[in-house]
Each structure stands twice: as structure tokens, then as C-alpha cells.
Write a protein that holds these residues in place. Structure first.
Motif, mmCIF file in Angstrom:
data_model
loop_
_atom_site.group_PDB
_atom_site.id
_atom_site.type_symbol
_atom_site.label_atom_id
_atom_site.label_comp_id
_atom_site.label_asym_id
_atom_site.label_seq_id
_atom_site.Cartn_x
_atom_site.Cartn_y
_atom_site.Cartn_z
ATOM 1 N N ARG A 55 6.936 5.542 -24.253
ATOM 2 C CA ARG A 55 7.879 4.370 -24.345
ATOM 3 C C ARG A 55 9.434 4.972 -23.649
ATOM 4 N NH1 ARG A 55 12.483 4.280 -28.013
ATOM 5 N NH2 ARG A 55 11.611 6.320 -29.254
ATOM 6 N N VAL A 56 9.250 6.038 -23.315
ATOM 7 C CA VAL A 56 11.064 5.855 -22.181
ATOM 8 C C VAL A 56 10.636 6.206 -20.995
ATOM 9 C CG1 VAL A 56 13.291 6.836 -22.025
ATOM 10 C CG2 VAL A 56 11.961 7.165 -24.868
ATOM 11 N N GLY A 57 9.622 6.502 -20.343
ATOM 12 C CA GLY A 57 9.539 6.839 -19.528
ATOM 13 C C GLY A 57 7.671 7.352 -19.228
ATOM 14 N N ASN A 58 7.403 7.249 -18.059
ATOM 15 C CA ASN A 58 6.091 7.824 -17.882
ATOM 16 C C ASN A 58 5.626 7.579 -16.023
ATOM 17 O OD1 ASN A 58 3.211 7.303 -17.257
ATOM 18 N ND2 ASN A 58 2.653 7.705 -19.310
ATOM 19 N N PRO A 59 5.171 9.211 -15.431
ATOM 20 C CA PRO A 59 5.624 8.603 -13.793
ATOM 21 C C PRO A 59 4.414 8.111 -13.533
ATOM 22 C CG PRO A 59 4.771 10.972 -15.050
ATOM 23 C CD PRO A 59 5.318 9.342 -16.073
ATOM 24 N N THR A 60 3.203 7.266 -14.145
ATOM 25 C CA THR A 60 2.164 6.447 -14.010
ATOM 26 C C THR A 60 3.253 4.682 -13.194
ATOM 27 O OG1 THR A 60 0.216 6.761 -14.541
ATOM 28 C CG2 THR A 60 0.440 5.050 -13.809
ATOM 29 N N VAL A 61 3.471 4.483 -14.803
ATOM 30 C CA VAL A 61 5.150 3.923 -14.838
ATOM 31 C C VAL A 61 5.769 3.480 -13.686
ATOM 32 C CG1 VAL A 61 5.933 1.974 -16.688
ATOM 33 C CG2 VAL A 61 4.170 2.994 -17.681
ATOM 34 N N THR A 62 6.199 4.781 -13.424
ATOM 35 C CA THR A 62 7.292 4.628 -12.749
ATOM 36 C C THR A 62 6.798 4.385 -10.959
ATOM 37 O OG1 THR A 62 8.911 6.452 -14.217
ATOM 38 C CG2 THR A 62 9.071 6.288 -11.122
ATOM 39 N N ALA A 63 5.501 4.701 -11.313
ATOM 40 C CA ALA A 63 5.346 4.662 -9.743
ATOM 41 C C ALA A 63 5.249 3.115 -9.590
ATOM 42 C CB ALA A 63 3.830 5.390 -9.339
ATOM 43 N N PRO A 71 -1.842 6.983 -7.744
ATOM 44 C CA PRO A 71 -0.719 7.676 -8.413
ATOM 45 C C PRO A 71 -1.908 7.493 -10.109
ATOM 46 C CG PRO A 71 -0.025 6.223 -8.447
ATOM 47 C CD PRO A 71 -1.035 5.826 -7.655
ATOM 48 N N PRO A 72 -1.850 9.474 -10.169
ATOM 49 C CA PRO A 72 -2.862 9.102 -11.740
ATOM 50 C C PRO A 72 -2.396 8.441 -12.970
ATOM 51 C CG PRO A 72 -1.256 10.913 -11.239
ATOM 52 C CD PRO A 72 -1.126 10.286 -10.261
ATOM 53 N N VAL A 73 -3.271 8.487 -13.322
ATOM 54 C CA VAL A 73 -3.046 7.871 -14.852
ATOM 55 C C VAL A 73 -2.093 8.830 -15.904
ATOM 56 C CG1 VAL A 73 -3.416 6.682 -17.092
ATOM 57 C CG2 VAL A 73 -4.581 6.338 -14.929
ATOM 58 N N TYR A 74 -1.594 8.734 -16.139
ATOM 59 C CA TYR A 74 -0.812 9.733 -16.774
ATOM 60 C C TYR A 74 -0.747 9.763 -18.355
ATOM 61 C CZ TYR A 74 1.144 12.612 -13.136
ATOM 62 O OH TYR A 74 1.618 12.879 -12.199
ATOM 63 N N GLN A 75 -1.881 9.057 -19.159
ATOM 64 C CA GLN A 75 -1.938 8.923 -20.560
ATOM 65 C C GLN A 75 -1.985 9.809 -21.454
ATOM 66 O OE1 GLN A 75 -3.538 6.018 -19.780
ATOM 67 N NE2 GLN A 75 -3.193 6.174 -22.825
ATOM 68 N N SER A 76 -0.360 10.051 -21.527
ATOM 69 C CA SER A 76 0.231 11.104 -22.348
ATOM 70 C C SER A 76 1.428 10.098 -23.207
ATOM 71 C CB SER A 76 0.243 12.295 -22.289
ATOM 72 O OG SER A 76 1.041 13.021 -22.810
ATOM 73 N N LEU A 92 0.941 -0.815 0.062
ATOM 74 C CA LEU A 92 0.400 0.360 0.177
ATOM 75 C C LEU A 92 0.723 1.303 -0.582
ATOM 76 C CD1 LEU A 92 -2.920 -0.961 2.688
ATOM 77 C CD2 LEU A 92 -2.952 -0.910 -0.213
ATOM 78 N N HIS A 93 2.342 1.081 0.917
ATOM 79 C CA HIS A 93 2.969 2.398 1.063
ATOM 80 C C HIS A 93 4.302 2.599 0.544
ATOM 81 C CE1 HIS A 93 -0.602 4.079 3.270
ATOM 82 N NE2 HIS A 93 -0.490 2.346 4.450
ATOM 83 N N ALA A 94 4.787 1.729 -0.046
ATOM 84 C CA ALA A 94 6.296 1.103 -0.078
ATOM 85 C C ALA A 94 6.572 1.825 -1.934
ATOM 86 C CB ALA A 94 6.708 -0.278 -0.800
ATOM 87 N N GLY A 95 7.468 2.892 -1.712
ATOM 88 C CA GLY A 95 7.929 3.484 -2.923
ATOM 89 C C GLY A 95 7.157 4.491 -3.047
ATOM 90 N N LYS A 96 6.135 5.684 -2.005
ATOM 91 C CA LYS A 96 5.896 6.509 -2.879
ATOM 92 C C LYS A 96 6.641 8.180 -2.667
ATOM 93 C CE LYS A 96 0.953 5.473 -1.453
ATOM 94 N NZ LYS A 96 -0.601 5.426 -1.063
ATOM 95 N N GLU A 97 6.486 8.922 -3.228
ATOM 96 C CA GLU A 97 7.482 10.061 -3.622
ATOM 97 C C GLU A 97 6.576 11.063 -2.471
ATOM 98 O OE1 GLU A 97 8.891 10.521 -6.855
ATOM 99 O OE2 GLU A 97 10.236 8.665 -6.850
ATOM 100 N N GLY A 98 6.442 10.585 -1.597
ATOM 101 C CA GLY A 98 5.202 11.884 -1.211
ATOM 102 C C GLY A 98 4.534 11.955 -1.278
#
Length: 417
Positions: A54-62, A23-28, A8-14
Motif C-alpha cells: 500500500r505504501v510502495g512496491n518495487p514493480t510499481v516503483t519501476a 521488472p518482475p512482479v513483486y506480488q507480495s 524502453l529504457h528510461a528510468g531503469k536502475e541498472g
């Protein structure tokens, strides 16, 4: 954190800037920058940021950050599928002329991948799992990695990861473990000496068959040498991050098998109940497998949680909280296997594992269809074998479903004779 807290909580950045609890879906597909200079620095990998999904996405990073914490690694890379994750894990360090030594008890799709790699000059040697002499004899100057599954699918042999990692490191080789069937809930291979762990997150991590994805996690402890792994030469300056640095800058970026942000979001939703689901599924698998073994002695049941399993002691020593949620049963013939599957009412005939629903499949005619007769035997695949991925249903309903199907299959036996 304990496991059910970590999911539930690990890996969150604040706190998310708008206060969202997920985390929101950054559908871009792409991301704008405030200056041309800023975009240049991102492309040069000199500053963190996002330019193209293709290189990186905030939702994928989460999602990657959550898995990194759960597996106990230093970084993860999420891919479009489990097979994409395995392919990236291999191709990030291999080149023509290299060899892989692997346990022969593998998912059929992975065996197919090894054949595909032959076209690129990468050869694979298959050996009996946990047979140290066979592994030793297979390793020579061209060997570049050792691979195995935590729990073979569908052979259900349990890899002695500590023993295999010690053997690999004695030969200065990295050990890559596919942890899909166990997940970090049951075992963290990196803690036992594995160097890279791969998960098909389409399975238990997602939990409801709503998204295809895969992810690899680097433990950061293996010391890559340019003489053995020349493709990593330009990245050794990054120390423990050398493997991930090349993955991000080259293989993963250029092959393009990226994870869609929507699928990363679905995985983040699913992973929150991973521990609760696995606890129930492991209990159900043990209960159902034990019931079948006790009431239908003519059926050969294979499950690491049963004392009759040759891998029970290894599983008991290595796995936490349970023995997995998959068992197999040999019923006598392919025709009888099909009849039993067709009589089941709750269990779905689906080529997946790790769903909340119970799933059954005939591996020989599906996921191992392209394997040779010898490969099937080595992987524990037989014509009369059914693989059962146990869900979270009430165990009484599962037992009743299998009881009525088994009784109707007995009638099939009478008719066929």
C-alpha cells in the motif's frame, strides 16, 4: 533519449539482479527486513525500502520511474485509477474553504468528483477553456489551484497550456493538467509551465484495456507557501520534493488507493509500444475523421487535426507528431447515434479510450450521465454525439466499417420518417 527509446529504457536502475528484461512482479503485500531497527527506519522514512505494498512496491516503483522520465518530472506516484490520481493530486494540498478554478470541458467523471468535494468544503468554479478573462474573474483569495485537460474529453478543445500556466503563476497558483488524451508522446505539459501532470494510465499508456491505473507527476518547480497551503507546512523542508513528500507520507499512504503490482507490470509491458501505437492511432484518427467529413457533410465532425476545428492552430503549435486519436461526430439525433453505433462491426461499444481497438460511446447517456444540461453543453456533450477512440486497425477496414454503418443508418432515417 528520443521517445521510442525512452519508453524502453528510461528510468531503469541498472541490470535486474537475475537479468530479467522486464521488472518482475513483486506480488507480495508486505516485505521483511533483516532487523527490527531497519523496519523502524523505513517506517520513519529515514532510509529507502519497502514494508507494505500500500505504501510502495518495487514493480510499481519501476512504472513510476518510467513515467517520471517520460513526463520530465522529478517524481511520480501511481494510484489504483485515474480518478484516484486526480483525487490524490487535489487533496494533497486542499482543505475546507479552498476553491478550484477549472476548464468546464472535462471528462464527466471528473465533474462528478468536483461535486463530491463540495461535501468536504472544497468548491469548484467552471469556466470556458482558454477564456483568460473568465479565468481571471473566477480567481480570488480562496483559489488554490487551476485545472484543465490537455485535450478535453469529449469536447476535444485543446488547452493553451503555456498561456494558462502564465496566468496561474501570475496569481501564484499551481496548474494541474490531465494529460490522458495526449500522453507525453504528443506533449509534455511540464515543459510548457504546468506544475503537476496526471494521466489515467488505463488508457493509452496501458494500451489494451488490461489494467486500471492512474499516475501523477510533479515537476518540482512550484514553490509552495505555508500561508496558502498549510497542510504542506511540515514538508516544506524538502524543497522541490515537498509535494511528493506529503503525498507519500500522508494522503496517498492513508487513503490507500495504491496500484497493484500486477497492473503496474501490465502497464510496463504496454508502455513499450506507446509511441508506435500513438503514431498509428493519430494517423488513423486524422484519416477516418477527414473521410467522414468529406463524404458525409451532414455529419458534424470535431477533431483538432481538421482545419475546421477552432482549436486546430493551438493543437498545431503545441502537439508533436499528431493531433490525438479521438474525434467526435454529431449525427442528428440520439436514435440515429445509437443506430450507427449498433451497425458498426469492428468498432466496439466500450467506455474507454486508448485501446488498440477502435471504441465508440454515446457520452451523454454514459460518461456524462450525471452532468447537468449546462455542464454537458459546456463540455461539448450533445444527445446526437458519438465519441470515437481510434485504434490501430488498417485504415481501409475502419473506413469500410463506418461506410457500411453510415449507409445502414441512412436507411434507418428513411424508415423512421
Amino acid at each position: 533519449m528520443q521517445f521510442n527509446t525512452a519508453v524502453l529504457h528510461a528510468g531503469k536502475e541498472g541490470i535486474e539482479k537475475h537479468g530479467a528484461t522486464l521488472p518482475p512482479v513483486y506480488q507480495s503485500s508486505a516485505f521483511q527486513q533483516s532487523s527490527a531497527e531497519g523496519l523502524e527506519k523505513i517506517f520513519e522514512n529515514k532510509v529507502p525500502g519497502y514494508c507494505y505494498t500500500r505504501v510502495g512496491n518495487p514493480t510499481v516503483t519501476a512504472f513510476e520511474n518510467r513515467i517520471t522520465k517520460l513526463e520530465g518530472g522529478i517524481a511520480s506516484v501511481a494510484c489504483a485509477s485515474g480518478m484516484a490520481a486526480i483525487s490524490n493530486a487535489f487533496l494533497n494540498i486542499l482543505q475546507s474553504g479552498d476553491e478550484i478554478v477549472t476548464s468546464a470541458s472535462l471528462y464527466g467523471g471528473t465533474i462528478d468528483l468536483f461535486h463530491d468535494l463540495e461535501a468536504f468544503g472544497i468548491h469548484t468554479v467552471f469556466v470556458e477553456n482558454n477564456n483568460w478573462k473568465a479565468f481571471e474573474n473566477a480567481i480570488h483569495e480562496h483559489t488554490r489551484l487551476i485545472f484543465a485537460e490537455t485535450i478535453g474529453n469529449p469536447g476535444l478543445d485543446v488547452t493553451d497550456i503555456k498561456g494558462l500556466s502564465e496566468l496561474a503563476h501570475a496569481h501564484d497558483l499551481p496548474l494541474i493538467i490531465d494529460n490522458t488524451t495526449a500522453t507525453s508522446y504528443l506533449i509534455r505539459p511540464l515543459e510548457l509551465g504546468a506544475d503537476i501532470v496526471v494521466n489515467s494510465s488505463s488508457k493509452y499508456i496501458n494500451g489494451n484495456s488490461s489494467a486500471i491505473s492512474g499516475i501523477l507527476t510533479d515537476g518540482g518547480r512550484y514553490r509552495w507557501k505555508k500561508e496558502k497551503y498549510p497542510v504542506l507546512s511540515d514538508y516544506l523542508k524538502y524543497g522541490p520534493m515537498a509535494y511528493i513528500a506529503r503525498m507519500r507520507a500522508a494522503v496517498f499512504r492513508n487513503m490507500g488507493a495504491c496500484l497493484a503490482p500486477q497492473n503496474a507490470f501490465l502497464n510496463l509491458v504496454g508502455i513499450e509500444t506507446l509511441g508506435l501505437r500513438m503514431e498509428r492511432q493519430c494517423q488513423n484518427a486524422l484519416g477516418l475523421a477527414s473521410w467522414i467529413q468529406e463524404n458525409y457533410p451532414e455529419v458534424k465532425v470535431n477533431f483538432p487535426g481538421l482545419r475546421s476545428s477552432p482549436w486546430h492552430e493551438i493543437a498545431k503549435r503545441q502537439l508533436k507528431y499528431g493531433y490525438g486519436a479521438i474525434f467526435t461526430m454529431r449525427v442528428g439525433s440520439k436514435e440515429k447515434a445509437f443506430a450507427l453505433m449498433n451497425h458498426l462491426k469492428l468498432a466496439m461499444k466500450v467506455s474507454n479510450i486508448g485501446d488498440t481497438k477502435t471504441l465508440v460511446i454515446h457520452p451523454s447517456s454514459t460518461i456524462s450521465l450525471h452532468s447537468t444540461a449546462r455542464q454537458k453543453e459546456e463540455a461539448g456533450v450533445y444527445e446526437d454525439l458519438i465519441r470515437v477512440s481510434v485504434g490501430i486497425e488498417d485504415i481501409r477496414d475502419l473506413i469500410e466499417d463506418f461506410r457500411q454503418a453510415m449507409e445502414k443508418t441512412k436507411a434507418f432515417d428513411t424508415q423512421s420518417t
